[in-house]
Design a protein around this motif. Structure first.
Motif, mmCIF file in Angstrom:
data_model
loop_
_atom_site.group_PDB
_atom_site.id
_atom_site.type_symbol
_atom_site.label_atom_id
_atom_site.label_comp_id
_atom_site.label_asym_id
_atom_site.label_seq_id
_atom_site.Cartn_x
_atom_site.Cartn_y
_atom_site.Cartn_z
ATOM 1 N N ALA A 4 -6.548 -5.546 2.960
ATOM 2 C CA ALA A 4 -5.564 -4.491 2.698
ATOM 3 C C ALA A 4 -6.085 -3.123 3.108
ATOM 4 O O ALA A 4 -5.293 -2.247 3.462
ATOM 5 C CB ALA A 4 -5.181 -4.499 1.223
ATOM 6 N N ALA A 5 -7.389 -2.931 3.096
ATOM 7 C CA ALA A 5 -7.962 -1.638 3.484
ATOM 8 C C ALA A 5 -7.638 -1.303 4.939
ATOM 9 O O ALA A 5 -7.582 -0.129 5.312
ATOM 10 C CB ALA A 5 -9.471 -1.645 3.264
ATOM 11 N N LYS A 6 -7.390 -2.299 5.751
ATOM 12 C CA LYS A 6 -7.081 -2.101 7.170
ATOM 13 C C LYS A 6 -5.628 -1.676 7.402
ATOM 14 O O LYS A 6 -5.269 -1.268 8.500
ATOM 15 C CB LYS A 6 -7.359 -3.385 7.953
ATOM 16 C CG LYS A 6 -8.805 -3.825 7.888
ATOM 17 C CD LYS A 6 -8.991 -5.177 8.557
ATOM 18 C CE LYS A 6 -10.415 -5.682 8.383
ATOM 19 N NZ LYS A 6 -10.591 -7.020 8.927
ATOM 20 N N ASP B 63 -11.811 -9.654 -3.568
ATOM 21 C CA ASP B 63 -12.575 -8.928 -2.547
ATOM 22 C C ASP B 63 -11.964 -9.123 -1.160
ATOM 23 O O ASP B 63 -11.882 -8.182 -0.375
ATOM 24 C CB ASP B 63 -14.042 -9.370 -2.537
ATOM 25 C CG ASP B 63 -14.804 -8.890 -3.769
ATOM 26 O OD1 ASP B 63 -14.343 -7.939 -4.438
ATOM 27 O OD2 ASP B 63 -15.868 -9.484 -4.055
ATOM 28 N N GLN C 27 -8.802 -6.985 -0.962
ATOM 29 C CA GLN C 27 -9.124 -5.560 -0.833
ATOM 30 C C GLN C 27 -9.609 -5.241 0.583
ATOM 31 O O GLN C 27 -9.221 -4.229 1.171
ATOM 32 C CB GLN C 27 -10.172 -5.145 -1.869
ATOM 33 C CG GLN C 27 -9.650 -5.127 -3.290
ATOM 34 C CD GLN C 27 -8.535 -4.122 -3.516
ATOM 35 O OE1 GLN C 27 -8.530 -3.039 -2.951
ATOM 36 N NE2 GLN C 27 -7.564 -4.481 -4.335
ATOM 37 N N GLU C 28 -10.435 -6.111 1.142
ATOM 38 C CA GLU C 28 -10.949 -5.888 2.506
ATOM 39 C C GLU C 28 -9.834 -5.940 3.536
ATOM 40 O O GLU C 28 -9.754 -5.096 4.429
ATOM 41 C CB GLU C 28 -12.021 -6.937 2.832
ATOM 42 C CG GLU C 28 -12.632 -6.781 4.193
ATOM 43 C CD GLU C 28 -13.685 -7.837 4.495
ATOM 44 O OE1 GLU C 28 -13.851 -8.162 5.686
ATOM 45 O OE2 GLU C 28 -14.318 -8.354 3.560
ATOM 46 N N GLY D 54 -2.263 5.365 -0.582
ATOM 47 C CA GLY D 54 -3.271 4.367 -0.259
ATOM 48 C C GLY D 54 -3.616 3.415 -1.391
ATOM 49 O O GLY D 54 -4.529 2.604 -1.270
ATOM 50 N N THR D 55 -2.870 3.490 -2.504
ATOM 51 C CA THR D 55 -3.105 2.580 -3.622
ATOM 52 C C THR D 55 -2.580 1.197 -3.269
ATOM 53 O O THR D 55 -1.447 1.046 -2.796
ATOM 54 C CB THR D 55 -2.409 3.103 -4.900
ATOM 55 O OG1 THR D 55 -2.908 4.417 -5.174
ATOM 56 C CG2 THR D 55 -2.681 2.189 -6.077
ATOM 57 N N ILE D 56 -3.399 0.185 -3.487
ATOM 58 C CA ILE D 56 -3.076 -1.193 -3.109
ATOM 59 C C ILE D 56 -2.683 -1.998 -4.340
ATOM 60 O O ILE D 56 -3.388 -1.982 -5.350
ATOM 61 C CB ILE D 56 -4.291 -1.852 -2.425
ATOM 62 C CG1 ILE D 56 -4.643 -1.088 -1.142
ATOM 63 C CG2 ILE D 56 -4.036 -3.322 -2.150
ATOM 64 C CD1 ILE D 56 -6.002 -1.448 -0.573
ATOM 65 N N ASP E 68 -2.085 0.438 7.146
ATOM 66 C CA ASP E 68 -1.660 1.832 7.072
ATOM 67 C C ASP E 68 -1.075 2.098 5.693
ATOM 68 O O ASP E 68 -0.586 1.182 5.021
ATOM 69 C CB ASP E 68 -0.595 2.133 8.132
ATOM 70 C CG ASP E 68 -1.152 2.107 9.546
ATOM 71 O OD1 ASP E 68 -2.358 2.390 9.719
ATOM 72 O OD2 ASP E 68 -0.380 1.803 10.470
ATOM 73 N N ASP E 69 -1.105 3.375 5.274
ATOM 74 C CA ASP E 69 -0.444 3.757 4.027
ATOM 75 C C ASP E 69 1.057 3.551 4.179
ATOM 76 O O ASP E 69 1.600 3.575 5.278
ATOM 77 C CB ASP E 69 -0.730 5.229 3.694
ATOM 78 C CG ASP E 69 -2.192 5.452 3.301
ATOM 79 O OD1 ASP E 69 -2.907 4.465 3.034
ATOM 80 O OD2 ASP E 69 -2.609 6.626 3.262
ATOM 81 N N LYS F 135 0.870 -1.166 0.000
ATOM 82 C CA LYS F 135 0.000 0.000 0.000
ATOM 83 C C LYS F 135 0.913 1.224 0.000
ATOM 84 O O LYS F 135 1.696 1.410 0.937
ATOM 85 C CB LYS F 135 -0.902 -0.017 1.237
ATOM 86 C CG LYS F 135 -2.040 0.963 1.199
ATOM 87 C CD LYS F 135 -2.985 0.691 2.374
ATOM 88 C CE LYS F 135 -4.219 1.536 2.307
ATOM 89 N NZ LYS F 135 -5.097 1.284 3.478
#
Length: 146
Positions: A87-89, A81, A84-85, A48-50, A91-92, A44
């Protein structure tokens, strides 16, 4: 038949995976305590791009590629999915190893339960941090009554 499956996400701030977890992970796999059945390396960036890759896609120059050595052959358990879920958690400006592992240590017990006519109804995992918080709260409750 597989044992219980768990997903572990290990974050590395600053995108610094050094491979220092490998000896402990190798020990668990070698002892047949767990079996790594799927996994991805996630990055990330500061915005914030994963992005994510299979461990074998990383190339030998990346320390995280060593994770391919402990992987079993089952892949595809993580969906886009799911990634993404999870990885959203994060930190940048960090990376993470997402490991899907089977609890192989329980297979002999599971087989004994089934062979004895029993049924394994459920398994529940309580994070260690939660247990520690409960124990601290209980200890504080004991000191409040003194």
């Amino acid at each position: 038949m597989l044992g219980p499956i768990e997903i572990l996400v290990v974050e590395f701030p600053g995108n610094r995976f050094t491979g220092e977890i490998m000896p402990a992970l190798n020990d668990l796999v070698d002892a047949e305590t767990i079996s790594i059945v799927d996994g991805l390396f996630v990055m990330k960036d500061a915005e914030g791009t994963i992005t994510y890759s299979e461990f074998e896609e990383l190339g030998a120059s990346v320390d995280a590629s060593a994770l391919t050595e402990v992987m079993d052959t089952i892949n595809g358990l993580l969906s886009d999915d799911d990634v993404q879920e999870l990885a959203a958690k994060l930190d940048d400006n960090c990376s993470a190893a997402i490991l899907v592992f089977e609890h192989t240590w329980i297979k002999p017990l599971r087989d004994a339960i089934v062979n004895s006519g029993g049924i394994l109804v459920d398994t529940v995992r309580i994070p260690g941090m939660v247990v520690e918080e409960v124990l601290e709260a209980l200890a504080e409750g004991d000191t409040d009554t003194d």
